[in-house]
Design an enzyme around this catalytic site. Structure first.
Site, PDB file in Angstrom:
ATOM      1  N   TYR A 182      -5.723  -3.356  -7.403  1.00  7.94           N
ATOM      2  CA  TYR A 182      -5.928  -4.130  -6.417  1.00  7.94           C
ATOM      3  C   TYR A 182      -6.986  -3.572  -5.678  1.00  7.94           C
ATOM      4  O   TYR A 182      -7.722  -4.567  -5.168  1.00  7.94           O
ATOM      5  CB  TYR A 182      -4.443  -3.686  -5.394  1.00  7.94           C
ATOM      6  CG  TYR A 182      -4.662  -4.215  -3.728  1.00  7.94           C
ATOM      7  CD1 TYR A 182      -4.898  -5.433  -3.464  1.00  7.94           C
ATOM      8  CD2 TYR A 182      -5.061  -3.200  -2.787  1.00  7.94           C
ATOM      9  CE1 TYR A 182      -4.705  -5.963  -2.293  1.00  7.94           C
ATOM     10  CE2 TYR A 182      -5.063  -3.832  -1.500  1.00  7.94           C
ATOM     11  CZ  TYR A 182      -5.070  -5.127  -1.250  1.00  7.94           C
ATOM     12  OH  TYR A 182      -5.096  -5.714   0.243  1.00  7.94           O
ATOM     13  N   GLU A 236       0.450  -7.716   6.104  1.00  8.13           N
ATOM     14  CA  GLU A 236       0.130  -6.715   6.896  1.00  8.13           C
ATOM     15  C   GLU A 236       1.038  -6.016   7.897  1.00  8.13           C
ATOM     16  O   GLU A 236       1.184  -4.975   8.162  1.00  8.13           O
ATOM     17  CB  GLU A 236      -1.407  -6.718   7.507  1.00  8.13           C
ATOM     18  CG  GLU A 236      -2.633  -6.938   6.324  1.00  8.13           C
ATOM     19  CD  GLU A 236      -2.729  -5.688   5.839  1.00  8.13           C
ATOM     20  OE1 GLU A 236      -2.297  -4.489   6.267  1.00  8.13           O
ATOM     21  OE2 GLU A 236      -3.572  -5.422   4.755  1.00  8.13           O
ATOM     22  N   TRP A 288       1.041   0.856   1.991  1.00  2.00           N
ATOM     23  CA  TRP A 288       0.723  -0.488   1.541  1.00  2.00           C
ATOM     24  C   TRP A 288       1.030  -0.603  -0.089  1.00  2.00           C
ATOM     25  O   TRP A 288       1.716  -1.645  -0.497  1.00  2.00           O
ATOM     26  CB  TRP A 288      -0.825  -0.618   1.423  1.00  2.00           C
ATOM     27  CG  TRP A 288      -1.195  -2.073   0.670  1.00  2.00           C
ATOM     28  CD1 TRP A 288      -1.961  -1.999  -0.435  1.00  2.00           C
ATOM     29  CD2 TRP A 288      -0.974  -2.974   1.140  1.00  2.00           C
ATOM     30  NE1 TRP A 288      -2.305  -3.239  -0.814  1.00  2.00           N
ATOM     31  CE2 TRP A 288      -1.655  -3.874   0.508  1.00  2.00           C
ATOM     32  CE3 TRP A 288      -0.441  -3.586   2.257  1.00  2.00           C
ATOM     33  CZ2 TRP A 288      -1.713  -5.381   0.520  1.00  2.00           C
ATOM     34  CZ3 TRP A 288      -0.387  -5.080   2.474  1.00  2.00           C
ATOM     35  CH2 TRP A 288      -0.994  -5.904   1.459  1.00  2.00           C
TER      36      TRP A 288
END
Length: 202
Positions: free
Chosen positions: A32, A54, A62
């Site tokens: 990522y 988010e 995350w």
């Protein structure tokens, strides 16, 4: 992997590339970081998806969200705002029983509400135009992770404007994370192989 002696928050991988610690210990996070994080996203669909994720990340890691992203995309109709805006109580109930995603009622409802808000923004330039209009004149130049801010004057202003436009779960910290993710600011550490690669900041 080796640690950069001058910049201890950077780790040099087996490929010789320097990355921050958070992107060096997990294969998914590394991919990522290398291919997606901080690259410009300027379309409504892409921004709605990232804003939604988010919001789901708030209070969590995350990595958790990233691992669940395929399931999120499946159950939220590919994050098509037109489809998500039509979700009703039955859809919400379905989502809250799906163990593959983060089952937080407030965040699910926020995603549906934000889809409707995204559609209404089309009458006034659209989500992408609004979000990118808050790009600052300069970007941070962090040497350590401690140097990376969690919000900014621009993220606070954008959060306020999004709330005025009927978006929710868009606090200044969440909005700053969005700005980092989509290239509006570049918070790659100095010395990282990704620093400056977005093309937004020379």
């Amino acid at each position: 992997m080796t640690v950069d002696a001058e910049r201890p928050d950077l780790v040099v991988g087996d490929d010789g590339l320097a990355r921050p610690r958070w992107a060096s210990s997990d294969t998914l996070l590394r991919e990522y970081y290398d291919t997606e994080w901080g690259m410009p996203v300027r379309d409504e669909h892409g921004l709605f998806e990232r804003l939604s994720l988010e919001a789901f990340q708030s209070g969590l890691s995350w990595a958790t969200v990233l691992r669940k992203r395929p399931a999120f995309r499946e159950v939220f109709a590919g994050f098509d705002p037109e489809a998500v805006a039509r979700f009703d109580d039955t859809d919400v109930a379905r989502l809250l029983t799906d163990a593959r995603i983060i089952r937080n009622r407030a965040k699910v409802l926020a995603t549906v509400q934000n889809a409707g808000a995204t559609l209404r923004l089309r009458e006034d330039g659209g989500l992408a135009e609004l979000v990118w209009s808050f790009q600052p004149d300069t970007t941070p130049e962090p040497r350590t992770l401690a140097d990376v801010p969690s919000s900014s004057a621009e993220s606070r202003a954008l959060a306020k404007e999004l709330k005025r436009r009927d978006f929710t779960f868009v606090g200044p910290t969440t909005v700053f994370a969005l700005m980092e993710a989509v290239g509006i600011v570049d918070t790659h550490l100095l010395g990282s192989h990704r620093r400056g690669t977005s093309g937004v900041w020379a």
